[in-house]
Design a protein around this motif. Structure first.
Motif, mmCIF file in Angstrom:
data_model
loop_
_atom_site.group_PDB
_atom_site.id
_atom_site.type_symbol
_atom_site.label_atom_id
_atom_site.label_comp_id
_atom_site.label_asym_id
_atom_site.label_seq_id
_atom_site.Cartn_x
_atom_site.Cartn_y
_atom_site.Cartn_z
ATOM 1 N N GLU A 63 -3.424 2.729 4.998
ATOM 2 C CA GLU A 63 -4.228 1.592 5.657
ATOM 3 C C GLU A 63 -5.683 1.922 6.054
ATOM 4 O OE1 GLU A 63 -0.054 0.205 7.774
ATOM 5 O OE2 GLU A 63 -1.822 0.741 8.944
ATOM 6 N N GLY A 64 -5.961 3.274 6.562
ATOM 7 C CA GLY A 64 -7.436 3.592 6.873
ATOM 8 C C GLY A 64 -8.016 3.593 5.738
ATOM 9 N N LEU B 80 -9.389 -1.579 12.385
ATOM 10 C CA LEU B 80 -9.770 -0.529 11.913
ATOM 11 C C LEU B 80 -11.326 -0.508 11.176
ATOM 12 C CD1 LEU B 80 -6.793 0.125 9.152
ATOM 13 C CD2 LEU B 80 -7.189 0.878 11.539
ATOM 14 N N LEU B 81 -11.768 -2.012 11.071
ATOM 15 C CA LEU B 81 -13.001 -2.246 10.570
ATOM 16 C C LEU B 81 -14.008 -1.900 11.821
ATOM 17 C CD1 LEU B 81 -14.700 -3.102 8.084
ATOM 18 C CD2 LEU B 81 -14.626 -5.359 9.042
ATOM 19 N N GLY C 29 -9.112 0.340 4.716
ATOM 20 C CA GLY C 29 -9.987 -0.330 5.507
ATOM 21 C C GLY C 29 -11.251 0.046 5.322
ATOM 22 N N TRP C 30 -11.513 1.527 5.042
ATOM 23 C CA TRP C 30 -12.894 2.023 4.697
ATOM 24 C C TRP C 30 -13.427 1.670 3.490
ATOM 25 C CZ3 TRP C 30 -16.498 4.707 7.032
ATOM 26 C CH2 TRP C 30 -16.342 5.397 8.192
ATOM 27 N N VAL D 118 -18.840 3.807 13.246
ATOM 28 C CA VAL D 118 -19.073 5.262 12.925
ATOM 29 C C VAL D 118 -19.996 5.145 11.908
ATOM 30 C CG1 VAL D 118 -18.140 7.288 11.621
ATOM 31 C CG2 VAL D 118 -16.765 6.075 13.519
ATOM 32 N N GLN E 255 1.719 8.892 11.185
ATOM 33 C CA GLN E 255 0.155 9.128 11.359
ATOM 34 C C GLN E 255 -0.263 8.169 12.624
ATOM 35 O OE1 GLN E 255 0.896 10.087 8.299
ATOM 36 N NE2 GLN E 255 0.060 12.161 7.746
ATOM 37 N N PRO E 256 -1.288 8.622 13.373
ATOM 38 C CA PRO E 256 -1.954 7.526 14.075
ATOM 39 C C PRO E 256 -2.987 6.854 13.042
ATOM 40 C CG PRO E 256 -3.035 9.626 14.456
ATOM 41 C CD PRO E 256 -1.811 9.942 13.413
ATOM 42 N N ASP E 257 -3.552 5.620 13.535
ATOM 43 C CA ASP E 257 -4.478 4.989 12.642
ATOM 44 C C ASP E 257 -5.693 5.958 12.565
ATOM 45 O OD1 ASP E 257 -3.460 2.386 12.393
ATOM 46 O OD2 ASP E 257 -4.327 1.432 13.999
ATOM 47 N N TRP E 258 -6.345 5.541 11.742
ATOM 48 C CA TRP E 258 -7.494 6.475 11.081
ATOM 49 C C TRP E 258 -8.507 7.190 12.030
ATOM 50 C CZ3 TRP E 258 -12.565 6.907 11.385
ATOM 51 C CH2 TRP E 258 -13.291 5.837 11.714
ATOM 52 N N ALA F 283 -14.414 1.749 11.953
ATOM 53 C CA ALA F 283 -15.319 2.237 10.892
ATOM 54 C C ALA F 283 -16.751 1.882 10.750
ATOM 55 C CB ALA F 283 -14.569 1.708 9.500
ATOM 56 N N SER G 97 -3.551 14.187 7.269
ATOM 57 C CA SER G 97 -2.788 13.510 6.215
ATOM 58 C C SER G 97 -2.035 14.387 5.366
ATOM 59 C CB SER G 97 -3.776 12.520 5.446
ATOM 60 O OG SER G 97 -4.775 12.224 6.246
ATOM 61 N N ALA H 103 -12.256 -3.025 2.767
ATOM 62 C CA ALA H 103 -12.888 -4.056 3.906
ATOM 63 C C ALA H 103 -14.529 -3.727 4.098
ATOM 64 C CB ALA H 103 -12.112 -3.859 5.221
ATOM 65 N N LEU H 104 -14.791 -2.201 4.442
ATOM 66 C CA LEU H 104 -16.125 -1.833 4.886
ATOM 67 C C LEU H 104 -16.689 -1.843 3.499
ATOM 68 C CD1 LEU H 104 -17.749 -1.203 7.195
ATOM 69 C CD2 LEU H 104 -17.507 1.254 6.577
ATOM 70 N N HIS I 258 -5.375 -6.292 13.349
ATOM 71 C CA HIS I 258 -5.165 -4.866 13.156
ATOM 72 C C HIS I 258 -6.195 -4.555 12.049
ATOM 73 C CE1 HIS I 258 -2.361 -1.397 13.530
ATOM 74 N NE2 HIS I 258 -3.408 -1.105 13.116
ATOM 75 N N TRP I 259 -6.525 -5.335 11.191
ATOM 76 C CA TRP I 259 -7.515 -4.927 10.147
ATOM 77 C C TRP I 259 -8.698 -4.697 10.914
ATOM 78 C CZ3 TRP I 259 -6.680 -2.327 5.986
ATOM 79 C CH2 TRP I 259 -5.566 -2.213 5.368
ATOM 80 N N LEU J 58 0.949 -1.281 0.028
ATOM 81 C CA LEU J 58 -0.057 -0.137 0.030
ATOM 82 C C LEU J 58 0.830 1.338 0.014
ATOM 83 C CD1 LEU J 58 -2.702 -0.974 2.724
ATOM 84 C CD2 LEU J 58 -2.747 -1.474 0.282
ATOM 85 N N LEU K 54 -6.894 9.867 13.796
ATOM 86 C CA LEU K 54 -6.178 11.191 12.943
ATOM 87 C C LEU K 54 -6.622 12.359 12.825
ATOM 88 C CD1 LEU K 54 -3.952 11.060 10.671
ATOM 89 C CD2 LEU K 54 -5.721 10.313 9.115
ATOM 90 N N GLY L 232 2.136 4.374 5.446
ATOM 91 C CA GLY L 232 1.651 4.118 6.772
ATOM 92 C C GLY L 232 0.375 4.174 7.145
ATOM 93 N N PRO L 233 -0.372 4.575 8.084
ATOM 94 C CA PRO L 233 -1.556 4.315 8.582
ATOM 95 C C PRO L 233 -2.654 5.056 7.699
ATOM 96 C CG PRO L 233 -0.409 4.884 10.487
ATOM 97 C CD PRO L 233 0.524 5.227 9.218
ATOM 98 N N VAL L 234 -2.153 6.276 6.859
ATOM 99 C CA VAL L 234 -3.392 6.975 6.321
ATOM 100 C C VAL L 234 -3.831 5.883 4.919
ATOM 101 C CG1 VAL L 234 -3.704 8.594 4.430
ATOM 102 C CG2 VAL L 234 -2.449 9.062 6.630
ATOM 103 N N ILE M 54 -0.364 -4.622 6.845
ATOM 104 C CA ILE M 54 -0.753 -3.734 7.923
ATOM 105 C C ILE M 54 0.255 -3.383 9.139
ATOM 106 C CG2 ILE M 54 -2.266 -4.925 9.307
ATOM 107 C CD1 ILE M 54 -4.228 -2.615 9.299
ATOM 108 N N ASN M 55 0.470 -2.094 9.463
ATOM 109 C CA ASN M 55 1.322 -1.967 10.623
ATOM 110 C C ASN M 55 2.666 -2.644 10.539
ATOM 111 O OD1 ASN M 55 2.091 -0.293 12.827
ATOM 112 N ND2 ASN M 55 1.096 -1.661 14.217
#
Lengths: 262, 540
Positions: free
Chosen positions: A238-239, B114-115, A242-243, B121, B299-302, B118, B400, A246-247, B110-111, A230, B305, A234-236, B280-281
């Motif tokens: 991944e996020g 994130l899910l 993920g959205w 939310v 950055q942190p996880d979303w 998400a 970001s 995955a979602l 980890h995935w 990816l 963020l 980093g996490p951006v 991931i990570n």
């Protein structure tokens, strides 16, 4: 027909002959070319410098000036930058610059190996500066990737990212991705500090340390043990995946399950 | 064969029932009715990813060592050979590269984290936009809101456990934020880290929080959340015969048990697929924690963020003139950290948590609601929701900003200046545009109910007039379009009575009237039966 003649006229003989000939040509060519590049790296003649001066006058002087002392606000003086700077800037296609902007962009190289070494010889003749490193100095096989990791983290990662994937600087400038950069160019960049990059001289990072860093960067070629990377930003990333993936896939399946209802 | 299995099953069930009287409960649950809609499964995604988190988490605890003792690495990873690191980081590398399936499990964990966040939310957005938080479900909204906050705590504490450079930088920011609290901040920071950052006790503490405290609380609140759903009965979208006094749907058994059971495997399957394909990570890239280096792309996880974005957005000096950091009697007041990292999230989350009460108070509508609103029929609420989302998204994008600048060849500084203005302008625009769109859609609905659907068939009458034939809606279709509340804005007593005396409390009443007008002044009323009859009469 006797045995020898039968042997001589074996069906595979023409193919074998062609293959042997090809191998001979390749071998000679390889020997000649490595010999010539080794020459370029080690010894340059006054003749090279003279050729380089002609190339310089035709391609570089409009900004750097005919005597290579630079033009105020346009281009720096090249006296004392050394052959390493020329090999890096011209060898990665950053020079000649295509257009003015936040920083010079790497693009397709404009000159042949020979022309680059002639230019380097000319600039090196203007004043003492760092030379192009030898093949041994930049060989990743001889470096220690773990030491390189620690050096990279302390000195390079704040701009180039944790594994050299690149990163943003201020006002549109950026630290480029380092995965496609050759070991020699990485070494030269540390030595000469192109663009916004600081100079890492041999007192700052020893020549062995520089080689360790190259070993660490080349270790990234193996890819990620975890699968697709990816972009290693980093996490951006991944996020976002993920959205979106995955979602996204799961919500698509809720709609599918919901559609087959009462 | 089938008969024998049935007898055996019936026998077992009977045996259990005679000893527990569970039959009654099973019957009650199996017959419980649920309305059907795909969006009701969003909360299920969160629940199932939580189950996956528990399963994979148990596996990881078997190999993770929550200790900050320094060891020298001698595993298979060439780039870490002989490097000094904490046992936490070494054990993370060990489980990734030496435990069979360990890396896959880490990536699944980890995935799904994130899910999980998400999905929460998304579920929350569904509840918000359909008005499912209204009476009697305000408490359950609050329970759900708390679950959302807990999911952030679970995520962040887990993200920090491997003790790598990336998560260590995150903790450093948390430390800075804690210290920005006036007067007590430093004490709290010392208390959390057991002294100066990073200390030697944080990882064990985070571990307890991550594997015991937070998941325990989440489990309890999930149970409460589901219990309240049972108690209140599920909401339903408007449709034929659906009212605030009934539930139209199917029993839990067999349809929903099959659907929900199967859906668990869909969620697990997608997580496993993504975890098998995408890294991931990659902590082996970041290296063991050391307080000095910070790499680009940190950055942190979303889900955290937005806080990072708020910190990046905040200027240290306002208009280059007013400093945001002050010193009083030896205490430093860092408004440049306090405002974006604590005050702003506090206001944002506070507004979100209290929205059910805010809306009931502002609209004066306090009735029990079991039929959901279509978002267009509550234009102001929908507008507020989209404005909140746009506000949040701007913070995430600012968080970001270096990634965006690098990928799109933009100037980092220009992006930040743009977002500094955008954070004030874009949510307002989003509110206004969304409300307009909602009202437009309501008008379209009215038109449909009154005049039917356009068929594209043009008919020429005997006297030469051309007309398009409109097809009237069916009763079911019409029901959806006309069943919503029509509330008129608040009327208040005049400021002066007939003797010219100014009334007490007038200003407050006028404020409430303004709020009510904001919600209802531009409303589009649903078509009444009389209007419909008249319109149909006019067509014939």
């Amino acid at each position: 027909m006797n045995a020898l003649a039968r042997h001589r006229y074996h069906r595979a003989a023409p193919v074998v002959l062609v293959l042997l000939l090809l191998a001979l040509i390749t071998g000679v060519a390889a020997a000649v070319s490595t010999a010539s590049s080794a020459d370029a790296a080690t010894a340059t003649t006054a003749e090279d410098a003279a050729e380089g001066q002609k190339l310089f006058a035709a391609n570089c002087a409009s900004c750097h000036g005919l005597d290579a002392t630079g033009t105020d606000g346009v281009a720096p003086s090249l006296v004392g930058v050394g052959a390493a700077a020329v090999d890096f800037q011209v060898g990665t296609g950053r020079m000649p610059m295509q257009s003015s902007g936040p920083q010079a962009i790497a693009k397709r190289t404009q000159f042949s190996e020979e022309e680059i070494s002639q230019l380097a010889a000319y600039v090196a003749s203007l004043g003492a500066g760092p030379a192009i490193p030898t093949a041994e100095q930049v060989d990743p096989e001889l470096g220690d990737a773990a030491k390189g990791m620690e050096l990279f983290r302390t000195n390079c990662a704040m701009c180039h990212g944790s594994v050299g994937g690149g990163g943003a600087l201020t006002q549109g400038k950026y630290a480029p991705n380092l995965w496609e950069t050759t070991p020699t160019h990485i070494y030269e960049a540390m030595l000469t500090g192109p663009q916004s990059m600081p100079v890492f001289n041999d007192a700052n990072i020893t020549p062995e340390g520089k080689r360790d860093i190259i070993a660490y960067l080349k270790a990234q070629d193996e890819g990620s043990p975890g699968g697709l990377r990816l972009g290693t930003i980093g996490p951006v990333a991944e996020g976002m995946w993920g959205w979106l993936v995955a979602l996204g896939l799961i919500i698509a399946s809720t709609v599918w399950i919901g559609a087959r209802s009462s | 064969m089938g008969a024998r299995v049935n007898t055996a099953a019936a026998g077992t069930a009977n045996w259990v029932d005679e000893r527990t009287s569970i039959g009654g409960f099973v019957k009650f649950f199996a017959r419980k009715l649920f309305p059907d809609h795909w969006s009701f499964m969003l909360g299920e995604i969160a629940l199932y990813s939580f189950v996956v988190l528990l399963l994979s988490g148990v596996f990881l605890t078997a190999f993770f060592v929550p200790s900050m003792t320094i060891v020298e690495y001698d595993g298979p990873l060439a780039t870490m050979k002989g490097v000094e690191m904490s046992e936490a980081f070494a054990s993370t590398l060990h489980m990734s590269f030496e435990v069979p399936g360990g890396l896959l499990m880490r990536q699944i964990h980890h995935w799904s984290a994130l899910l999980f966040t998400a999905a929460i939310v998304t579920h929350m957005a569904r509840v918000f936009f359909t008005g499912a938080f209204r009476k009697p479900r305000e408490l359950n909204w609050l329970v759900g809101f708390t679950l959302m906050i807990l999911s952030l705590a679970a995520g962040f504490s887990g993200y920090s456990l491997p003790d790598d450079v990336l998560s260590g930088n995150g903790l450093r920011i948390i430390e800075g934020v804690t210290r920005s609290v006036p007067i007590v901040g430093e004490y709290i920071s010392y208390w959390i880290f057991g002294g100066e950052f990073p200390g030697e006790i944080l990882i064990p503490r985070l571990f307890t929080m991550h594997v015991l405290l937070v998941p325990g609380l989440i489990l309890v609140l999930v149970a409460l959340h589901l219990f309240l759903v049972f108690l209140h009965k599920h909401t339903q979208y408007p449709g034929g015969g659906r009212k605030d006094t009934n539930v139209v749907g199917l029993p839990l058994f067999p349809v929903y048990t099959a659907k929900a059971g199967g859906f668990f495997f869909v969620v697990f399957g997608v997580i496993a697929l993504v975890a098998a394909i995408f890294t991931i990570n990659p902590v082996w890239n970041y290296g063991p924690y050391d307080p000095s280096p910070v790499s680009a792309g940190t950055q942190p996880d979303w889900y955290i963020l937005f806080v990072d974005g708020a910190l990046r957005l905040m200027p240290g000096w306002l208009f280059d003139v007013i400093p945001m950091e002050w010193e009083f009697w030896g205490y430093t007041l860092s408004l440049n950290i306090l405002t974006p990292a604590l005050i702003l999230p506090g206001l944002f989350f506070g507004f979100l948590a209290l929205y059910p009460w805010i809306e009931a108070w502002a609209t004066g509508d306090r009735g029990e609601k079991h039929v959901l609103d279509r978002p267009r029929n509550a234009p102001v609420r929908t507008g507020i929701g989209v404005a909140l989302i746009s506000f949040y998204v701007i913070l995430v994008m600012e968080g970001s900003n270096d990634i965006i600048a690098n990928l799109f060849h933009l100037s980092l500084n220009d992006l930040t200046y743009f977002f500094r203005i955008g954070i004030f302008v874009i949510p307002v625009l989003a509110f206004w545009i969304t409300r307009r769109l909602a009202i437009g859609l309501q008008r379209k609905d009215r038109e449909l109910v009154l005049h039917g659907k356009e068929t594209g068939r043009i008919v020429r009458h005997e006297h030469g007039e051309y007309q398009e034939v409109h097809e009237p809606l069916t009763d079911q279709e019409r029901w959806v379009l006309v069943s919503y509340d029509d509330i008129a804005p608040l009327e208040i007593e005049p400021e002066y009575n007939d003797r010219g005396v100014r009334r007490k409390g007038y200003r407050w009443d006028r404020f409430k009237q303004r709020l009510s007008r904001l919600y209802f002044e531009k409303r589009i009323s649903p078509v009444t039966p009389e209007e419909l009859a008249e319109a149909q009469h006019a067509h014939h």
